[in-house]
Design an enzyme around this catalytic site. Sequence first.
Site, PDB file in Angstrom:
ATOM      1  N   LYS A 629      31.249  41.367  47.910  1.00 49.76           N
ATOM      2  CA  LYS A 629      32.383  41.566  48.809  1.00 49.76           C
ATOM      3  C   LYS A 629      33.438  40.488  48.617  1.00 49.76           C
ATOM      4  O   LYS A 629      34.631  40.783  48.479  1.00 49.76           O
ATOM      5  CB  LYS A 629      31.908  41.593  50.261  1.00 49.76           C
ATOM      6  N   GLN A 634      38.599  38.476  46.371  1.00 55.13           N
ATOM      7  CA  GLN A 634      39.381  37.498  45.613  1.00 55.13           C
ATOM      8  C   GLN A 634      40.160  38.156  44.485  1.00 55.13           C
ATOM      9  O   GLN A 634      41.320  37.808  44.238  1.00 55.13           O
ATOM     10  CB  GLN A 634      38.459  36.425  45.044  1.00 55.13           C
ATOM     11  N   GLU A 701      40.894  33.277  40.123  1.00 53.94           N
ATOM     12  CA  GLU A 701      42.197  33.377  39.475  1.00 53.94           C
ATOM     13  C   GLU A 701      42.279  34.470  38.418  1.00 53.94           C
ATOM     14  O   GLU A 701      43.380  34.828  37.979  1.00 53.94           O
ATOM     15  CB  GLU A 701      42.554  32.028  38.848  1.00 53.94           C
TER      16      GLU A 701
END
Length: 742
Positions: A629, A634, A701
Amino acid sequence: MIGQALNRVDGPMKVTGRATYAYEYGEAGRPLYGVIVGATIGKGRITRIDTEDAERAGGVSMVMTHQNAPEQGPRDESVSFEYWRAQPVLTGPDVHYYGEPVALVVAGTFEQARAAADLVDVEYATGRGRFVFAADDDETYIPKVVNAGLPTDTAVGDFDAGFSNAAVSVDQLYTTPYELSMPMEPHACLVEPRGEDLVVHVSSQIVDAARTSVAATLRTDPARIHIVTPFVGGGFGSKLGIHAETILAALAARALHRPVKVALTRQQVFQLVGVRPTSSQRVRLGAGHDGRLAAIAHDVTMHTNPDLEFAEQTAATTRSLYAAPHRLTSHRLTPLDLPRGSDVRAPGEAPGLLAVESAMDELAEALGMDPVELRIRNEPTVDPERDVPYSDRHLVDCLREGARRFGWEHRPATPASVREGRWLVGCGMSAAIRGHFQGPTTVRVRLEADGTAVVQTDMTDIGTGTYTVLTQVTGDGLGLPPERVRIELGRSELPASWGSGGSWGAANSSTAAHRACAALREQLLVTARGDARSPLHGRDPADAVFAEGSVRIGDASQTLSEIVAGHHPDGMEAEGQTLFMGDDPNYAAYSIHTYGAHFAEVGVDADTAEIRLRRMLGVFSVGRVLNAKTARSQLIGGMIWGTGAALEEEAVVDPRSGAFVNRDLAQYLVPVHADIPDIDAVILDGYDDKANPLGAKGVGELGICGAGAAVANAVFNATGIRVRDFPITIEKVLPGLPPMDG
């Protein structure tokens, strides 16, 4: 338990307001409040500063300027990493950039401090400032290294020959603007003096860096500095190091022997915490008619502050992405009198892939080839610049799975050929790659006599789920349910880590916790097997299973609480560690990255050039997933940031003063809910045993990397207009729109 979509264990605290952030501490102690006065010129020197009116204002305790600021430690360039260095402020009359602190006003209330700050009268001798970026500036120079210690330039083969002999080539310039991290929580702190010590409540991503930096600046023993940051309201790179508000609060608290709070306004955040450098990127691709690259070059020029060098590793993204025998990458810096460049959301990869993946789309158009197929044809077998194997590379799998799920076969083959009412519709895609980093991290896991595990590390949670992931890893390692695991983070008295940043936090801390649990299991088995009264006495430890708060060997079991209470009534503990990647042989022997593929569909209004994202899909390979999750969340967040970089984000510099003119969230645009419709992120099953024992790699990222290029390529597919100066705005698209029928 590892990999499950466990809800955030800190979620209830956050939604009920019980999670305390830096600026919320200390109300009972009646703190003083500090307000920073910033320079109103971009370059020059203070010739007079009059603080008398401010000092006489109601409630004012102190006005600090360069004339009365305590002596501070200098920046030590021999310290390898920027964020561990001293960060002195108010050290002299020189002004290096607009907004640089020239005074701190401290008063009994925030309102008093703000009012008095307006009474500080400063006169300047204005110097000739350099505020306009030009890639061909005469002062442009070659840095020794770029961010993360990577080489400035690389060269393989003979690029000039390979490029000139290519049957099809692309040679284009792409520009990216200044961008800022823009966390929801502005940078803030409360510093409390306690005897010779200072307790620093600060919003920081790396506790050890904050402690070391504050101590070096104040010229004191780091043991005297106590950092407290259990919750961080976002960072995105801007809180990797500490900034002026923290140093000024520490200096004032020390001088006044009172707690002092300082928070940056949103406008001050634009000037005082660093920006992503603006860049000019030349990308050259040479290929045969079959689409196979013969030559690839990525040359980047970006701005830097002349006193505080920062070279973003923008061209490094290209070094491991595609196969080509002839290769060049380079970085150059142009000094400007602007705030220093800094890490901002996937530094290097985000702006670099925006350019390279746009260029790959241009090459696909020139070849008349499907963009997905072009990328697959240029898949390398080994790292093309380091000549080492990849640890675990599934980029092609991401591309194929993404194309299947997105329905890529229905993409318009001809740009500007599909219209739905007034909307021109198009699709675009891109590949994603990001290096996986590892830093030194220590985690202590303690088992209490009641069988509860306590996990301790100075690692931070910046909203990405550290509390939850460490709960899962520890619960899995000791066979405990989540409610019997307690996580303690964000204090400098705890074992040190590299904190949260660079997508290394979860993997570093989880690996260290995993190793600590392994050491505890061994201790528990030795204790139990050596106890003649234990049902596990003399049993083979190879058959041990830890589950449901017990250890079982064959048909015999014993609870952890019985073992601990019987032999270690004060509890037992063990520590686990990860090494700096430079000391880990795997990082020399393998090329370790994460991968992904983005697919986007946009609509462009044929009359107004308004661009709307209609849907977006990302498929990613990140090794083993620690929490399904939080990882998906992210990645989606990163994709949204990538969309913002393509369409909205741009900090605009006033060429007269060096000030950012759009320094608030009304004018510095970031995506909001209305901008983001249907986004999905899919993670492929994986396990990278070269990255760490858990097989997990960074997630945060990767979602940004390449996302903007997929959106940009979709805009081209919808309109036939190629915008190479980001962000893509109405003004850049409208003049080239095809005429309406009739």
